[in-house]
Design a protein around this motif. Structure first.
Motif, mmCIF file in Angstrom:
data_model
loop_
_atom_site.group_PDB
_atom_site.id
_atom_site.type_symbol
_atom_site.label_atom_id
_atom_site.label_comp_id
_atom_site.label_asym_id
_atom_site.label_seq_id
_atom_site.Cartn_x
_atom_site.Cartn_y
_atom_site.Cartn_z
ATOM 1 N N ILE A 361 1.505 -0.397 0.293
ATOM 2 C CA ILE A 361 0.098 -0.504 0.059
ATOM 3 C C ILE A 361 0.850 1.165 0.292
ATOM 4 C CG2 ILE A 361 -1.724 1.583 1.184
ATOM 5 C CD1 ILE A 361 -3.015 -1.213 2.544
ATOM 6 N N THR A 362 1.571 1.051 1.209
ATOM 7 C CA THR A 362 2.824 2.731 1.029
ATOM 8 C C THR A 362 3.772 2.246 -0.326
ATOM 9 O OG1 THR A 362 2.689 1.811 3.725
ATOM 10 C CG2 THR A 362 4.470 3.609 2.012
ATOM 11 N N GLN A 363 4.179 1.219 -0.522
ATOM 12 C CA GLN A 363 4.736 1.427 -2.462
ATOM 13 C C GLN A 363 3.281 2.396 -3.150
ATOM 14 O OE1 GLN A 363 4.019 -1.316 -4.766
ATOM 15 N NE2 GLN A 363 5.140 0.426 -6.338
ATOM 16 N N ALA A 364 2.252 1.843 -3.137
ATOM 17 C CA ALA A 364 1.681 2.547 -4.798
ATOM 18 C C ALA A 364 1.477 4.091 -3.767
ATOM 19 C CB ALA A 364 0.296 1.503 -4.072
ATOM 20 N N MET A 365 1.078 4.133 -2.773
ATOM 21 C CA MET A 365 1.146 5.743 -2.345
ATOM 22 C C MET A 365 2.569 5.980 -3.051
ATOM 23 S SD MET A 365 -0.208 5.855 1.566
ATOM 24 C CE MET A 365 -1.433 4.996 1.522
ATOM 25 N N ILE A 366 3.458 5.906 -3.193
ATOM 26 C CA ILE A 366 4.486 7.048 -3.320
ATOM 27 C C ILE A 366 4.418 6.887 -4.647
ATOM 28 C CG2 ILE A 366 7.145 6.928 -3.103
ATOM 29 C CD1 ILE A 366 7.035 4.948 -0.694
ATOM 30 N N GLU A 367 4.180 5.833 -5.481
ATOM 31 C CA GLU A 367 4.119 5.352 -6.650
ATOM 32 C C GLU A 367 3.183 6.585 -7.515
ATOM 33 O OE1 GLU A 367 4.367 1.527 -10.301
ATOM 34 O OE2 GLU A 367 3.476 1.751 -8.156
ATOM 35 N N GLN A 368 1.890 6.851 -6.840
ATOM 36 C CA GLN A 368 1.087 7.726 -7.202
ATOM 37 C C GLN A 368 1.642 9.072 -6.892
ATOM 38 O OE1 GLN A 368 -2.748 6.993 -6.055
ATOM 39 N NE2 GLN A 368 -3.436 8.932 -6.098
ATOM 40 N N ARG A 369 2.125 9.442 -6.300
ATOM 41 C CA ARG A 369 3.215 11.040 -5.704
ATOM 42 C C ARG A 369 3.847 10.940 -6.798
ATOM 43 N NH1 ARG A 369 -1.001 10.197 -2.129
ATOM 44 N NH2 ARG A 369 -0.701 10.642 -0.164
ATOM 45 N N VAL A 370 4.933 10.319 -7.114
ATOM 46 C CA VAL A 370 5.485 10.385 -7.908
ATOM 47 C C VAL A 370 5.207 10.433 -9.237
ATOM 48 C CG1 VAL A 370 7.227 9.878 -6.235
ATOM 49 C CG2 VAL A 370 6.378 8.177 -8.478
ATOM 50 N N ASP A 371 4.110 10.529 -10.321
ATOM 51 C CA ASP A 371 3.622 10.349 -10.859
ATOM 52 C C ASP A 371 3.507 11.639 -11.573
ATOM 53 O OD1 ASP A 371 2.990 7.667 -11.585
ATOM 54 O OD2 ASP A 371 1.568 7.721 -10.829
ATOM 55 N N THR A 372 3.218 12.695 -11.051
ATOM 56 C CA THR A 372 3.222 14.068 -10.722
ATOM 57 C C THR A 372 4.223 15.084 -11.559
ATOM 58 O OG1 THR A 372 3.340 14.499 -8.730
ATOM 59 C CG2 THR A 372 0.880 13.681 -9.930
ATOM 60 N N LEU A 373 5.562 14.343 -11.095
ATOM 61 C CA LEU A 373 6.652 14.792 -11.147
ATOM 62 C C LEU A 373 7.418 14.788 -12.666
ATOM 63 C CD1 LEU A 373 8.830 12.990 -7.824
ATOM 64 C CD2 LEU A 373 7.227 15.619 -8.066
ATOM 65 N N ASP A 374 8.641 16.185 -12.909
ATOM 66 C CA ASP A 374 9.118 15.963 -14.115
ATOM 67 C C ASP A 374 9.606 15.166 -13.996
ATOM 68 O OD1 ASP A 374 9.725 16.523 -16.627
ATOM 69 O OD2 ASP A 374 10.029 18.540 -16.062
ATOM 70 N N PRO A 375 10.048 13.942 -15.327
ATOM 71 C CA PRO A 375 10.767 12.371 -15.510
ATOM 72 C C PRO A 375 12.202 13.373 -15.608
ATOM 73 C CG PRO A 375 8.851 11.773 -16.695
ATOM 74 C CD PRO A 375 8.222 14.294 -16.087
#
Length: 732
Positions: A361-375
């Motif tokens: 669950i925590t990993q999914a939260m982190i992944e969702q947060r970084v989706d908005t970052l500039d690659p």
């Protein structure tokens, strides 16, 4: 420091149960007409191991039964008597008695002493041609009747020169070794003692027993020449005279003890009886002798002549550390002999799985947060998150595999049951298993045992015919019963099949009508077969202790449905019946597809998903009063509008504007109408019923990466409802 003796007993209990199960498996598999030497040796080893463990912990009742059992097995494996079906029946009965005694010590359950006595007499009668009237075991140690002893004449003779020992230790050692043969004691100079053992067992067995009480290196062992017939007769006469005078007088009689002291003197001289240990533990007593089974350290050091060493200087410590490091760097000589497994309590495994679930669950939260970052700006961070995702998935799969157990854990219970039930009913059954190595979650394995047991009993009782009936139908006298397991997608398929008479459609319909069930003659076979799962339904003409009361099959289906599984029946009259059970591999974590309807996000178990598509307007048809269907490659599938099921305001009401997901379960397909696909992810399944209440059409819930709760859809319930969309009571 308090030593918890219970942990040692628990290890013995677990190992003894495994050994008894292995004994039953070997006995059922042995070829009675031509048993191999390895099979007989393997059966003997299981009995010997149980006896050794029971003797170590002072469980005299188990030792007495295994002593007779081991003696009889020993004669058979040495070719002194032929193995018969009566022997196998007796050994299986003895295994049941040992299991009952084991449960009595472990769980405090009642032990039927009459049944124990009956089995002992049965074993004794089978071995009467090799049993002598002489007992070689001291009565204070082994309370078996005199006729249980075995004549060990003709065996090898070993002399054990013991170091200086207390009389109680010599008594305990003589009693231990007495399990293997005839023992006599001889006093030596300097207060030492020698034991002369006549036995058919190996020297290694004698050394193994001695090692519990003393260091084998401290005694001298020599093999003596065999006695002549005249010497054997003199020895036997002398032994009889001594026994008549002193009562098995291998040892000097001990002074009378108070009752409490006499009870404490049992347990083979180095373990207290189990009851005494439990009583001491309950009272919080710390025995001055080292908790009843170890001497105090000070006494041991004094007896061994060990003196306290002076405190070393720093230079000596550094030199000693260098030597130790050099020894550690050497490869271990016995590394290859180390155990390849460890025992871990299921509570620790469950805790680990829960923690991994939270990590997912925590990993999914982190992944969702970084989706908005500039690659481009956060490339290194995004790479690290991707690595975390891969590692988390690998960790999750590894942890989940810990709970996975082979189906052999379940299958191994049935050969004995099939054998006994077939003999009771006068039938002949060949039991065949396939896929025993297929793995399933431990929680599901434990819950599937009872349903499978009922299905197997039903197949033997109702499915497979009597030998004369099979012969008249052109079949072999012995019916065949198959139990198989295999993986299919994210599920495991367990099938119980027989080549018996099959289900009788007319009899089932007649019974259903008389029971007031809503049935018609135009029902399909699949619908008729499902009637047998109705509560109280039975077509048996008479009630027996095997079946006929109409309870069981409804419980079978209810239990399997509660595990997220389904039951399917296929039958052909005269050819047999197959009952197929489909279960998810695990109930903890699953691969899911996130779908969106309106503002709500649901999870579809990926194992039921075939494909997703956006249908063309001309492929969507409406059936008056029955809802809509969709044409997919020439096949019309019922359309399930999810927004209607859960009364949600959707973005689209026209299937041509939204998406449909093709689902399949229980051999049926349907198209689920949704607004959009969100993505695919692993989800941790949370039980909705225990945390809230049961909701129709929902099998569980999960926590999304943003912390929100998403419901997991019950695909089987959705597809079953697709033909009855007008009936709102289904999801009320």
């Amino acid at each position: 420091m308090t030593i918890d003796i219970s942990q040692f007993y628990q290890v013995f209990f677990d190992e003894a149960e495994e050994l008894l199960a292995e004994m039953e498996r070997l006995l059922l598999a042995v070829d009675i007409a031509a048993p191999t030497e390895e099979d007989l040796n393997a059966i003997f080893r299981t009995a010997h191991s149980v006896k050794g463990g029971a003797g170590t912990f002072g469980l005299n009742d188990m030792t007495e039964v295994t002593h007779i059992l081991e003696t009889l097995l020993d004669r058979i494996r040495k070719g002194e008597m032929a193995l018969t079906s009566e022997h196998v029946d007796a050994f299986l009965a003895a295994k049941d008695i040992l299991k009952m005694q084991l449960d009595g010590h472990r769980l405090g359950s009642a032990v039927d002493q009459d049944a124990v006595a009956d089995v002992r007499m049965m074993l004794q009668s089978l071995s009467q041609d090799v049993v002598a009237a002489l007992s070689h075991v001291a009565p204070s140690f082994h309370s078996a009747p005199q006729e249980d002893a075995v004549d060990h004449s003709g065996g090898r003779r070993y002399r054990l020169d013991l170091p200086q020992m207390e009389q109680r230790e010599i008594t305990a050692l003589s009693a231990e070794v007495g399990l293997l043969g005839a023992v006599t004691t001889t006093p030596l100079d300097g207060g030492r003692t020698a034991l002369v053992v006549t036995t058919h067992e190996s020297l290694d067995d004698i050394i193994s027993i001695c090692s519990f009480i003393l260091n084998p290196d401290d005694m001298k062992i020599s093999e003596l020449p065999a006695l002549t017939p005249e010497q054997q007769a003199l020895e036997s006469a002398e032994r009889s005279r001594v026994e008549n005078d002193q009562g098995y007088g291998f040892f000097d009689p001990e002074p009378a003890k108070p009752a409490a002291a006499a009870a404490a003197g049992q347990g083979y001289g180095f373990f207290q009886p189990l009851e005494q240990i439990r009583a001491d533990a309950a009272a919080g007593a710390d025995d001055a002798r080292g908790y009843g089974f170890f001497e105090p350290v000070e006494a041991i050091r004094a007896k061994a002549g060990i003196k306290d060493e002076p405190v070393p200087t720093p230079a000596e410590e550094e030199k000693k550390a260098a030597v130790v490091k050099k020894e550690v760097d050497k490869p271990a000589a016995h590394a290859g002999a180390e155990s390849s497994s460890i025992r871990v309590s299921i509570e620790k495994v469950d805790q680990l799985i829960n923690l991994v679930g939270e990590l997912v669950i925590t990993q999914a939260m982190i992944e969702q947060r970084v989706d908005t970052l500039d690659p481009m700006v956060h490339e290194r961070l995004l790479n690290s998150v991707s690595q975390l995702t891969r590692n988390t998935r690998d960790l999750q799969e590894a942890v989940m595999s810990i709970r996975m157990m082979p189906m052999d854990f379940v299958f191994s219970r049935f050969p004995r049951m099939v054998r006994d039930l077939a003999a009771k009913l006068g039938k002949k059954v060949d039991f065949i298993t396939n896929g025993a190595a297929t793995e399933l979650d431990k929680g599901l394995i434990e819950r599937i045992v009872d349903p499978l047991t009922h299905l197997v009993r039903n197949s033997i009782d109702h499915g497979i015919e009597m030998p004369e009936v099979r012969r008249a139908a052109g079949k072999t006298d012995a019916g065949r019963l198959f139990l198989s397991a295999s993986h299919q997608g994210g599920n495991i398929i367990i099938e119980v099949s027989d080549d018996g008479g099959g289900l009788n459609r007319e009899k089932i319909l007649a019974k259903a009508k008389s029971s007031g069930l809503p049935v018609t003659d135009t029902m399909s076979d699949a619908e008729v077969w499902q009637l047998i799962f109705a509560p109280g339904f039975s077509t048996a003409e008479q009630v027996t202790d095997v079946s006929g009361r109409g309870v069981g099959m409804d419980v079978v289906k209810r239990n399997i449905t509660a595990m997220g599984g389904t039951v399917d029946i296929r039958s052909a009259k005269g050819f047999g019946t197959t009952i197929s059970i489909s279960l998810p591999l695990t109930l903890a974590i699953l691969d899911g597809m996130s779908i969106k309807v309106g503002e709500e996000i649901y999870i579809l178990p990926l194992g039921f998903v075939i494909e997703s598509m956006q249908p063309a307007p001309e492929d969507v048809k409406e059936i008056s009063g029955k809802g809509k269907v969709i044409k997919v490659r020439g096949e019309y599938l019922p359309l399930i509008p999810l927004y209607q099921m859960f009364e949600i305001t959707p973005r689209f009401t026209d299937p041509a504007e939204g998406l449909v997901v093709i689902l399949e379960t229980e051999g049926r397909k349907a198209a689920l109408f949704i607004d959009d696909l969100v993505g695919q992810q692993q989800v941790v399944v949370k039980n909705l019923e225990s945390n809230y209440r049961k909701v129709a059409g929902i099998s569980g819930a999960t926590i999304l990466g943003d912390g929100g709760v998403s419901l997991i859809l019950d695909v089987a319930a959705l597809i079953r409802s697709s033909r009855q969309l007008a009936d709102e009571s289904i999801f009320s």
